[in-house]
Design a protein around this motif. Structure first.
Motif, PDB file in Angstrom:
ATOM      1  N   ASN A   4     -12.808  -7.893  12.052  1.00 24.18           N
ATOM      2  CA  ASN A   4     -13.060  -6.794  11.557  1.00 24.18           C
ATOM      3  C   ASN A   4     -11.937  -6.357  10.684  1.00 24.18           C
ATOM      4  O   ASN A   4     -12.022  -5.222   9.784  1.00 24.18           O
ATOM      5  CB  ASN A   4     -13.000  -5.464  12.700  1.00 24.18           C
ATOM      6  CG  ASN A   4     -14.262  -5.601  13.356  1.00 24.18           C
ATOM      7  OD1 ASN A   4     -14.073  -5.979  14.607  1.00 24.18           O
ATOM      8  ND2 ASN A   4     -15.469  -5.490  12.993  1.00 24.18           N
ATOM      9  N   LEU A   5     -10.858  -7.114  10.390  1.00 24.65           N
ATOM     10  CA  LEU A   5      -9.738  -7.008   9.434  1.00 24.65           C
ATOM     11  C   LEU A   5      -9.673  -7.785   8.243  1.00 24.65           C
ATOM     12  O   LEU A   5      -8.947  -7.435   7.322  1.00 24.65           O
ATOM     13  CB  LEU A   5      -8.281  -7.153  10.210  1.00 24.65           C
ATOM     14  CG  LEU A   5      -8.231  -6.399  11.522  1.00 24.65           C
ATOM     15  CD1 LEU A   5      -6.762  -6.492  12.191  1.00 24.65           C
ATOM     16  CD2 LEU A   5      -8.306  -4.933  11.429  1.00 24.65           C
ATOM     17  N   VAL A   6     -10.497  -8.564   8.357  1.00 25.43           N
ATOM     18  CA  VAL A   6     -10.592  -9.565   6.986  1.00 25.43           C
ATOM     19  C   VAL A   6     -11.994  -9.761   6.637  1.00 25.43           C
ATOM     20  O   VAL A   6     -12.910  -9.825   7.531  1.00 25.43           O
ATOM     21  CB  VAL A   6      -9.860 -10.843   7.247  1.00 25.43           C
ATOM     22  CG1 VAL A   6      -8.296 -10.598   7.573  1.00 25.43           C
ATOM     23  CG2 VAL A   6     -10.463 -11.710   8.411  1.00 25.43           C
ATOM     24  N   PRO A   7     -12.472 -10.156   5.380  1.00 24.20           N
ATOM     25  CA  PRO A   7     -13.880 -10.411   4.960  1.00 24.20           C
ATOM     26  C   PRO A   7     -14.120 -11.737   5.384  1.00 24.20           C
ATOM     27  O   PRO A   7     -13.178 -12.512   6.089  1.00 24.20           O
ATOM     28  CB  PRO A   7     -13.725 -10.449   3.376  1.00 24.20           C
ATOM     29  CG  PRO A   7     -12.300 -10.566   3.038  1.00 24.20           C
ATOM     30  CD  PRO A   7     -11.337  -9.844   4.369  1.00 24.20           C
ATOM     31  N   LEU A  46      -2.014 -18.405   2.685  1.00 22.87           N
ATOM     32  CA  LEU A  46      -1.508 -16.881   3.000  1.00 22.87           C
ATOM     33  C   LEU A  46      -2.550 -15.810   2.714  1.00 22.87           C
ATOM     34  O   LEU A  46      -2.177 -14.700   2.694  1.00 22.87           O
ATOM     35  CB  LEU A  46      -0.153 -16.590   2.597  1.00 22.87           C
ATOM     36  CG  LEU A  46       0.966 -17.580   3.181  1.00 22.87           C
ATOM     37  CD1 LEU A  46       2.183 -17.181   2.402  1.00 22.87           C
ATOM     38  CD2 LEU A  46       1.054 -17.739   4.561  1.00 22.87           C
ATOM     39  N   SER A  47      -3.630 -16.202   2.255  1.00 19.33           N
ATOM     40  CA  SER A  47      -4.759 -15.121   1.541  1.00 19.33           C
ATOM     41  C   SER A  47      -4.895 -14.236   2.617  1.00 19.33           C
ATOM     42  O   SER A  47      -5.218 -13.053   2.070  1.00 19.33           O
ATOM     43  CB  SER A  47      -5.920 -16.109   1.210  1.00 19.33           C
ATOM     44  OG  SER A  47      -6.602 -16.575   2.177  1.00 19.33           O
ATOM     45  N   SER A  48      -5.201 -14.452   3.786  1.00 23.52           N
ATOM     46  CA  SER A  48      -5.634 -13.251   4.794  1.00 23.52           C
ATOM     47  C   SER A  48      -4.401 -12.439   4.917  1.00 23.52           C
ATOM     48  O   SER A  48      -4.813 -11.132   5.266  1.00 23.52           O
ATOM     49  CB  SER A  48      -6.015 -13.851   6.014  1.00 23.52           C
ATOM     50  OG  SER A  48      -4.920 -14.668   6.632  1.00 23.52           O
ATOM     51  N   LEU A  49      -3.272 -12.539   4.485  1.00 25.10           N
ATOM     52  CA  LEU A  49      -2.080 -11.540   4.706  1.00 25.10           C
ATOM     53  C   LEU A  49      -2.105 -10.510   3.709  1.00 25.10           C
ATOM     54  O   LEU A  49      -1.343  -9.742   3.633  1.00 25.10           O
ATOM     55  CB  LEU A  49      -0.847 -12.312   4.790  1.00 25.10           C
ATOM     56  CG  LEU A  49      -0.432 -13.154   5.865  1.00 25.10           C
ATOM     57  CD1 LEU A  49       0.872 -13.891   5.849  1.00 25.10           C
ATOM     58  CD2 LEU A  49      -0.466 -12.209   7.282  1.00 25.10           C
ATOM     59  N   LYS A  50      -3.107 -10.673   2.605  1.00 27.08           N
ATOM     60  CA  LYS A  50      -3.263  -9.647   1.750  1.00 27.08           C
ATOM     61  C   LYS A  50      -3.864  -8.297   2.035  1.00 27.08           C
ATOM     62  O   LYS A  50      -3.920  -7.335   1.597  1.00 27.08           O
ATOM     63  CB  LYS A  50      -3.655 -10.120   0.330  1.00 27.08           C
ATOM     64  CG  LYS A  50      -5.445 -10.540   0.542  1.00 27.08           C
ATOM     65  CD  LYS A  50      -5.924 -11.159  -0.706  1.00 27.08           C
ATOM     66  CE  LYS A  50      -7.364 -11.372  -0.484  1.00 27.08           C
ATOM     67  NZ  LYS A  50      -7.500 -12.643  -0.685  1.00 27.08           N
ATOM     68  N   HIS A  51      -4.317  -8.456   3.295  1.00 25.06           N
ATOM     69  CA  HIS A  51      -5.097  -7.277   3.820  1.00 25.06           C
ATOM     70  C   HIS A  51      -4.340  -6.635   4.897  1.00 25.06           C
ATOM     71  O   HIS A  51      -3.696  -7.151   5.906  1.00 25.06           O
ATOM     72  CB  HIS A  51      -6.401  -7.972   4.603  1.00 25.06           C
ATOM     73  CG  HIS A  51      -7.315  -8.630   3.956  1.00 25.06           C
ATOM     74  ND1 HIS A  51      -8.186  -8.022   2.918  1.00 25.06           N
ATOM     75  CD2 HIS A  51      -7.623  -9.956   3.796  1.00 25.06           C
ATOM     76  CE1 HIS A  51      -8.569  -9.112   2.196  1.00 25.06           C
ATOM     77  NE2 HIS A  51      -8.493 -10.505   2.832  1.00 25.06           N
ATOM     78  N   ARG A  52      -4.134  -5.404   4.531  1.00 21.25           N
ATOM     79  CA  ARG A  52      -2.972  -4.803   5.204  1.00 21.25           C
ATOM     80  C   ARG A  52      -3.104  -4.731   6.598  1.00 21.25           C
ATOM     81  O   ARG A  52      -2.191  -4.695   7.217  1.00 21.25           O
ATOM     82  CB  ARG A  52      -2.858  -3.281   4.816  1.00 21.25           C
ATOM     83  CG  ARG A  52      -1.801  -2.339   5.253  1.00 21.25           C
ATOM     84  CD  ARG A  52      -1.983  -0.752   4.798  1.00 21.25           C
ATOM     85  NE  ARG A  52      -1.229   0.033   5.486  1.00 21.25           N
ATOM     86  CZ  ARG A  52      -1.476   0.657   6.705  1.00 21.25           C
ATOM     87  NH1 ARG A  52      -2.611   0.521   7.387  1.00 21.25           N
ATOM     88  NH2 ARG A  52      -0.391   1.378   7.336  1.00 21.25           N
TER      89      ARG A  52
END
Length: 422
Positions: free
Chosen positions: A141-144, A15-21
Motif C-alpha cells: 500500500n506504500l508503493v505503486p 532505489l526507485s521505491s525510496l522516492k515514495h515518502r
C-alpha cells in the motif's frame, strides 16, 4: 559523461521505491530496528550458552522462537486483514519493545532464569508472526504496483545487511557494555520504527465493519483461496520445501568451521556472514530490474542455483571456496524469496493479502523441523553428505514445479479445443 549518466540512471532505478515518502520512512525506520533485533539475538544466544552450556537448550530456544510462526501464521494473517495495518504495526512494535525492556531488566538486575528466556522468546515469536505479515502487506500500500518488486527486494537487502551488521556489532558491544547493554540498545531502537510509523500519511487500508464474517471463517477462507490458485499454491509449496530441507544449512555451519575446515570461531563468523553478503547484492540486483517476465521460471532457476551452490559448498575443503559458494547460496536464496513474495502480493486480492502472506511466511517455522531432519541424516551419513542431499532435494522440488507448470500450459490448448468442438 555518458557512463556517469548511465550509472546515475541505474542507481535511480535500483532505489526507485525510496522516492515514495511513506515507504522511505518504513525502510529507514526498520533498518535500525533490524540491527537491534540481530544484536539481541546474538546476546540472547550468548546468554543461554553461558547460563546452561547446553547445545540442546540453545537449540530449544531457537525452536520456541520459530514455533509460533508455524502454528499461528494463518491466524496472524486473518488479524492483519481485519485491522488497519499501520495501527497493528505500531501495537506489535510496542509489545516487542516491552519484551526487550523486560528482558534487559531481568538480566541487568540478575534475576534471569532459563524459563524466563523461553517465555520471552515464545512471546516475541508470537508478536513477530503478526508483525512481519503486517509489515510486508503494508509495503503493498506504500508503493505503486510497478515499484512493488523493487520495494520488496530493497527491503530484503536491508534485512540481510542488518544480519551482517547486527551480529558483528553485537560481538563488539558484548565485550564493552555486556549482554544487558545489548538488550537495552535493542529496546531503544524500537523508538525509531514506532516514530516513523506515527508520522506516515496514507489512507486506511482496512476498516472493520459489522458485516465481516466470523474470524475462523476468514482463516479458512485463506486456505480455500490458496487451494484454488494453482500458481500461488505451487510457489508457496516450493518455498516450504526449500525451507524444510535447504535453508537449515546455516545451523550446521559450526560443524563445517571446526570438523571440515579445521578452524575456529573467526572462521565460523565468516561462514555465517557470507550468505548475508550475497543476499544484499542479489537483492539490489533484483531491485534494479525494470521488469521481470516469467517469474515462475525465474524462481525455479534460482532454486536450481541454490541447490548447486549448496552441494558445491558441502564438498568444499577450502575456506575461500566455501565462502564463495555460501555467498552464491545467499544470493540465490534471496532471489527465490524476493520474487516469490512479489508474485504472492501481485496475485492476491487486497482483502486476502494478510492471510496469503502469513501462509507464505510460515515457511520460516519449518526451519527448526528441517534442522531435526538434516541432523538425523547427518548422524547417519555425516554433515557434508547430509547438506549435499538437502541441495539435491531442493533441485527435485524445483523440477516438480517446472513439470507442473508445463502440464498446466499443455492442458490449456486442449481445454480450449474441447470447448470449440462442443
Amino acid at each position: 559523461m555518458a557512463l556517469f549518466e548511465r550509472g546515475s540512471a541505474q542507481l535511480a532505478r535500483t532505489l526507485s521505491s525510496l522516492k515514495h515518502r511513506n515507504y522511505r520512512l518504513l525502510f529507514f525506520g526498520t533498518s535500525l530496528s533490524h540491527v537491534g533485533d540481530f544484536i539481541q539475538a546474538m546476546a540472547q544466544s550468548w546468554l543461554v550458552w553461558t547460563m546452561t552450556g547446553s547445545p540442546f537448550l540453545l537449540g530449544l530456544v531457537g525452536f520456541c522462537q520459530a514455533l509460533p510462526r508455524l502454528l499461528l501464521g494463518a491466524v496472524g494473517g486473518a488479524i492483519v486483514d481485519r485491522v488497519e495495518r499501520r495501527r497493528l504495526l505500531i501495537s506489535t512494535q510496542v509489545l516487542a519493545m516491552i519484551q526487550a525492556f523486560l528482558f534487559w531488566a531481568l538480566v541487568y538486575f540478575d534475576h534471569i532464569q532459563f524459563w524466563h528466556v523461553l517465555l520471552l522468546v515464545l512471546f516475541l515469536g508470537t508478536v513477530n508472526t503478526i508483525n512481519q505479515t503486517a509489515r510486508h502487506s503494508l509495503i503493498n500500500n506504500l508503493v505503486p504496483r510497478e515499484d512493488l518488486m523493487n520495494a520488496i527486494a530493497l527491503n530484503s537487502s536491508m534485512a540481510n545487511l542488518a544480519k551482517i551488521i547486527g551480529p558483528s556489532l553485537g560481538g563488539i558491544l558484548i565485550s564493552i557494555i555486556g549482554i544487558a547493554g545489548c538488550l537495552f540498545f535493542n529496546a531503544v531502537s524500537f523508538l525509531t520504527i514506532i516514530g516513523t510509523l506515527i508520522v506516515m500519511e496514507f489512507p486506511l487500508v482496512r476498516i472493520k465493519t459489522s458485516e465481516e464474517a466470523p474470524f475462523w471463517q476468514e482463516v479458512s477462507e485463506g486456505y480455500r483461496f490458496l487451494r484454488g490458485e494453482r500458481r500461488l499454491f505451487s510457489i508457496i509449496l516450493l518455498t516450504y520445501g526449500v525451507a524444510l530441507v535447504g535453508t537449515p544449512y546455516t545451523r550446521f555451519l559450526p560443524v563445517f568451521a571446526t570438523d571440515v575446515l579445521h578452524a575456529g570461531p573467526s572462521t565460523f563468523g565468516l561462514l555465517l556472514a557470507a550468505p548475508g553478503i550475497g543476499a544484499v547484492f542479489a537483492g539490489l540486483g533484483i531491485a534494479s530490474f525494470a521488469k521481470l517476465r516469467r517469474r515462475m521460471h525465474f524462481i525455479a532457476m534460482s532454486v536450481y542455483a541454490f541447490s548447486l551452490f549448496l552441494i558445491l559448498f558441502s564438498f568444499s575443503r577450502s575456506l575461500p571456496l566455501s565462502i564463495l559458494f555460501l555467498v552464491l547460496v545467499g544470493a540465490s536464496n534471496i532471489a527465490i524469496r524476493a520474487v516469490a513474495n512479489t508474485v504472492v502480493q501481485m496475485e492476491t486480492p487486497p482483502h486476502l493479502l494478510g492471510r496469503m502472506l502469513s501462509l507464505y511466511f510460515m515457511d520460516k517455522g519449518l526451519w527448526s523441523f528441517g534442522t531435526l531432519f538434516i541432523g538425523s541424516v547427518a548422524h547417519v551419513v555425516g554433515t557434508p553428505r547430509a547438506i549435499a542431499i538437502s541441495g539435491a532435494a531442493c533441485a527435485i522440488a524445483a523440477s516438480a514445479l517446472l513439470y507442473q507448470q508445463r502440464q498446466a500450459r499443455e492442458s490449456q490448448p486442449a481445454k480450449g479445443l474441447d470447448r470449440h468442438i462442443a
